[in-house]
Design a protein around this motif. Structure first.
Motif, PDB file in Angstrom:
ATOM      1  N   GLU A 184       0.832  -1.204   0.000  1.00 26.22           N
ATOM      2  CA  GLU A 184       0.000   0.000   0.000  1.00 26.22           C
ATOM      3  C   GLU A 184       0.865   1.253   0.000  1.00 26.22           C
ATOM      4  O   GLU A 184       0.545   2.245  -0.669  1.00 26.22           O
ATOM      5  CB  GLU A 184      -0.929  -0.016   1.211  1.00 26.22           C
ATOM      6  CG  GLU A 184      -2.000  -1.100   1.141  1.00 26.22           C
ATOM      7  CD  GLU A 184      -2.978  -1.012   2.291  1.00 26.22           C
ATOM      8  OE1 GLU A 184      -2.992   0.011   2.999  1.00 26.22           O
ATOM      9  OE2 GLU A 184      -3.749  -1.978   2.480  1.00 26.22           O
ATOM     10  N   ASN A 185       1.959   1.226   0.751  1.00 24.61           N
ATOM     11  CA  ASN A 185       2.868   2.377   0.774  1.00 24.61           C
ATOM     12  C   ASN A 185       3.549   2.581  -0.574  1.00 24.61           C
ATOM     13  O   ASN A 185       3.748   3.724  -1.014  1.00 24.61           O
ATOM     14  CB  ASN A 185       3.922   2.196   1.868  1.00 24.61           C
ATOM     15  CG  ASN A 185       3.361   2.360   3.263  1.00 24.61           C
ATOM     16  OD1 ASN A 185       2.354   3.041   3.451  1.00 24.61           O
ATOM     17  ND2 ASN A 185       3.995   1.748   4.244  1.00 24.61           N
ATOM     18  N   ILE A 186       3.908   1.477  -1.223  1.00 22.04           N
ATOM     19  CA  ILE A 186       4.541   1.587  -2.541  1.00 22.04           C
ATOM     20  C   ILE A 186       3.570   2.206  -3.534  1.00 22.04           C
ATOM     21  O   ILE A 186       3.940   3.095  -4.310  1.00 22.04           O
ATOM     22  CB  ILE A 186       5.019   0.206  -3.033  1.00 22.04           C
ATOM     23  CG1 ILE A 186       6.143  -0.322  -2.134  1.00 22.04           C
ATOM     24  CG2 ILE A 186       5.503   0.289  -4.479  1.00 22.04           C
ATOM     25  CD1 ILE A 186       6.534  -1.769  -2.420  1.00 22.04           C
ATOM     26  N   PHE A 187       2.314   1.743  -3.511  1.00 17.51           N
ATOM     27  CA  PHE A 187       1.335   2.308  -4.438  1.00 17.51           C
ATOM     28  C   PHE A 187       1.073   3.780  -4.121  1.00 17.51           C
ATOM     29  O   PHE A 187       0.909   4.599  -5.037  1.00 17.51           O
ATOM     30  CB  PHE A 187       0.021   1.524  -4.383  1.00 17.51           C
ATOM     31  CG  PHE A 187      -0.999   2.015  -5.372  1.00 17.51           C
ATOM     32  CD1 PHE A 187      -0.871   1.720  -6.719  1.00 17.51           C
ATOM     33  CD2 PHE A 187      -2.077   2.794  -4.962  1.00 17.51           C
ATOM     34  CE1 PHE A 187      -1.799   2.188  -7.642  1.00 17.51           C
ATOM     35  CE2 PHE A 187      -3.004   3.257  -5.873  1.00 17.51           C
ATOM     36  CZ  PHE A 187      -2.869   2.954  -7.215  1.00 17.51           C
ATOM     37  N   ALA A 188       1.030   4.121  -2.836  1.00 12.18           N
ATOM     38  CA  ALA A 188       0.852   5.525  -2.452  1.00 12.18           C
ATOM     39  C   ALA A 188       1.990   6.379  -3.000  1.00 12.18           C
ATOM     40  O   ALA A 188       1.778   7.515  -3.435  1.00 12.18           O
ATOM     41  CB  ALA A 188       0.775   5.648  -0.930  1.00 12.18           C
ATOM     42  N   ALA A 189       3.202   5.820  -3.028  1.00 12.59           N
ATOM     43  CA  ALA A 189       4.359   6.550  -3.561  1.00 12.59           C
ATOM     44  C   ALA A 189       4.214   6.793  -5.061  1.00 12.59           C
ATOM     45  O   ALA A 189       4.615   7.851  -5.572  1.00 12.59           O
ATOM     46  CB  ALA A 189       5.642   5.776  -3.276  1.00 12.59           C
ATOM     47  N   VAL A 190       3.641   5.806  -5.766  1.00 15.81           N
ATOM     48  CA  VAL A 190       3.409   5.962  -7.209  1.00 15.81           C
ATOM     49  C   VAL A 190       2.493   7.154  -7.475  1.00 15.81           C
ATOM     50  O   VAL A 190       2.640   7.860  -8.482  1.00 15.81           O
ATOM     51  CB  VAL A 190       2.792   4.671  -7.792  1.00 15.81           C
ATOM     52  CG1 VAL A 190       2.348   4.886  -9.234  1.00 15.81           C
ATOM     53  CG2 VAL A 190       3.797   3.533  -7.729  1.00 15.81           C
ATOM     54  N   CYS A 191       1.577   7.402  -6.556  1.00 16.64           N
ATOM     55  CA  CYS A 191       0.601   8.492  -6.715  1.00 16.64           C
ATOM     56  C   CYS A 191       1.028   9.767  -6.008  1.00 16.64           C
ATOM     57  O   CYS A 191       0.249  10.728  -5.927  1.00 16.64           O
ATOM     58  CB  CYS A 191      -0.763   8.043  -6.178  1.00 16.64           C
ATOM     59  SG  CYS A 191      -1.413   6.556  -6.957  1.00 16.64           S
ATOM     60  N   ASN A 192       2.257   9.793  -5.493  1.00 13.78           N
ATOM     61  CA  ASN A 192       2.713  10.957  -4.729  1.00 13.78           C
ATOM     62  C   ASN A 192       4.179  11.238  -5.057  1.00 13.78           C
ATOM     63  O   ASN A 192       5.069  11.074  -4.225  1.00 13.78           O
ATOM     64  CB  ASN A 192       2.522  10.697  -3.231  1.00 13.78           C
ATOM     65  CG  ASN A 192       2.822  11.911  -2.388  1.00 13.78           C
ATOM     66  OD1 ASN A 192       2.738  13.048  -2.846  1.00 13.78           O
ATOM     67  ND2 ASN A 192       3.204  11.683  -1.139  1.00 13.78           N
ATOM     68  N   VAL A 193       4.411  11.642  -6.283  1.00 20.55           N
ATOM     69  CA  VAL A 193       5.771  11.818  -6.802  1.00 20.55           C
ATOM     70  C   VAL A 193       6.270  13.243  -6.539  1.00 20.55           C
ATOM     71  O   VAL A 193       5.534  14.218  -6.696  1.00 20.55           O
ATOM     72  CB  VAL A 193       5.822  11.522  -8.317  1.00 20.55           C
ATOM     73  CG1 VAL A 193       7.224  11.725  -8.859  1.00 20.55           C
ATOM     74  CG2 VAL A 193       5.343  10.100  -8.581  1.00 20.55           C
ATOM     75  N   ALA A 194       7.536  13.334  -6.130  1.00 22.18           N
ATOM     76  CA  ALA A 194       8.175  14.643  -5.919  1.00 22.18           C
ATOM     77  C   ALA A 194       9.322  14.771  -6.921  1.00 22.18           C
ATOM     78  O   ALA A 194      10.448  14.356  -6.638  1.00 22.18           O
ATOM     79  CB  ALA A 194       8.689  14.755  -4.488  1.00 22.18           C
TER      80      ALA A 194
END
Length: 320
Positions: free
Chosen positions: A275-285
Motif C-alpha cells: 500500500e505504501n509503494i502504491f501511495a508513492a506511485v501516486c505521490n511523486v516529488a
C-alpha cells in the motif's frame, strides 16, 4: 443369631477388562434442526463477507473513476475482456455502477480471439449473452505470428501485447469508442514499477489513465485501486468462466512472477508495504529525483538570484 461374614471375593466385581461407559458429547450426532441452523449461520456469514467484498470493489473503482475523471457523460467505453478474473471483475463492476452512476455511458465488451490452439470460442459469447452486454469478438491470428518470431522458451508477452494493442486500438476507432477500459489492478501497477526499475532503468509504472501516443485513444484502468486478492475472491464467488492463457500466462519463470514473489515476501514480513509503494506511485516529488526533463535543475541558480534571499546576499557581498 449367627453373624454372616461376607468376604470381598463374594462381592460381585466387574469382569477383567471391563470399561464403564463415559458420556462424550462429541459422539452425539446433532439433530437435523441443529445442523440446518449451523448451515444457515455459515451461509449468512459467507453472504455478509461477499457483500462487504463487493462494496469494497465498487467503492475502489468508483474512487479511481472520480479521482482520474475516467468516465464522463456520453462516453462509449470499449471494455477489453480476456476471459481472466481481472477483466470479468472489471466488466461486472462497471455494469453495476452503470445502473446508479450520475452520468450516462455505454459499455461494449470486446474480446480478441488470437487463435491459440484449444481456445474455447464458445465460452465468452455465451457469458456475454447471459449478462446482456453488447459485445464483439475480434478474430486475428497473432498466435502464429508470435510463435514464428519468438524463439522457443523466450517470453512472448511483449510482442503479444503490442500486436493485441494495435488491433484493439484500431477496432475501438472503428466502433466509435472514445475510451478503452483495461483490467489492470493495483498489484499489476506495483509489479510494473519494479519491472521497469530492475530491467528497464526507468521509474515508470502503469498510469490509471493514459492518452495513447497518437492522441486518438484514452485508456482507463478502473481497477487501479483494487487489490488482486480481492479480485480473486470476487471472481471465485461469482464463478466466472475463466479462460487460461496458454500463450504467455502459463510460461514459467517470467520476470513478473519473480517480482510478484518478492512483493509477497515483503508483504509477509511487513504488512502494508504494498500500500505504501502504491501511495508513492501516486505521490511523486520530481524535485527529489534526478530527471532533468521533469525538473529544471539547471535553472535553480537563476531562481535563487531572483529571490529575496539572493538579493540580500548580493547586498551583503557589496558591503564588503
Amino acid at each position: 443369631m449367627s453373624e454372616v461374614n461376607v468376604s470381598e471375593s463374594a462381592v460381585s466385581q466387574p469382569e477383567k477388562g471391563y470399561q464403564p461407559e463415559v458420556f462424550d458429547p462429541a459422539t452425539v450426532e446433532p439433530s437435523a434442526g441443529t445442523t440446518e441452523a449451523a448451515e444457515n449461520q455459515a451461509e449468512r456469514k459467507s453472504r455478509t463477507e461477499f457483500n462487504k467484498l463487493q462494496k469494497r470493489l465498487r467503492r475502489n473503482v468508483g474512487k479511481a473513476i472520480e479521482d482520474y475523471r475516467m468516465i464522463e457523460d456520453g462516453d462509449k467505453i470499449m471494455v477489453c475482456l480476456s476471459g481472466g478474473k481481472d477483466s470479468y471483475t472489471m466488466l461486472e463492476i462497471l455494469m453495476s455502477l452503470q445502473k446508479s452512476a450520475p452520468v450516462n455511458f455505454e459499455l461494449i465488451a470486446v474480446n480478441m480471439d488470437q487463435k491459440q490452439p484449444g481456445f474455447p470460442e464458445h465460452i465468452l459469447p455465451a457469458y456475454l449473452e447471459k449478462v446482456g452486454v453488447p459485445y464483439h469478438i475480434i478474430e486475428k491470428d497473432t498466435y502464429s505470428v508470435v510463435k514464428e518470431i519468438i524463439p522457443e522458451g523466450k517470453t512472448t508477452c511483449g510482442l503479444c501485447s503490442r500486436l493485441r494493442r494495435g488491433t484493439l486500438y484500431g477496432f475501438a476507432e472503428s466502433i466509435g469508442a472514445n475510451k478503452i477500459a483495461l483490467g489492470h489492478h493495483r498489484d499489476d501497477i506495483i509489479e510494473t514499477l519494479f519491472l521497469n526499475m530492475f530491467h528497464g532503468g526507468k521509474l515508470k509504472a502503469m498510469p490509471p489513465k493514459l492518452l495513447s501516443d497518437d492522441k486518438k485513444h484514452v485508456l482507463i484502468r478502473p481497477l487501479a485501486y483494487c487489490k488482486e486478492k480481492d479480485i480473486e475472491k470476487f471472481s471465485a464467488e461469482k464463478e466466472f468462466p475463466i479462460i487460461p492463457c496458454n500463450l504467455c500466462g502459463s510460461q514459467e519463470n517470467l520476470q513478473r512472477q519473480n517480482i510478484k514473489g518478492m512483493l509477497a515476501q515483503w508483504e509477509k514480513e511487513q504488512p502494508g508495504r504494498s500500500e505504501n509503494i502504491f501511495a508513492a506511485v501516486c505521490n511523486v516529488a520530481p524535485s527529489q529525483l534526478g530527471d532533468r526533463e521533469l525538473w529544471n535543475f539547471e535553472g535553480l541558480q537563476d531562481e535563487q538570484d531572483k529571490s529575496h534571499l539572493g538579493t540580500r546576499i548580493d547586498l551583503l557581498m557589496s558591503d564588503d
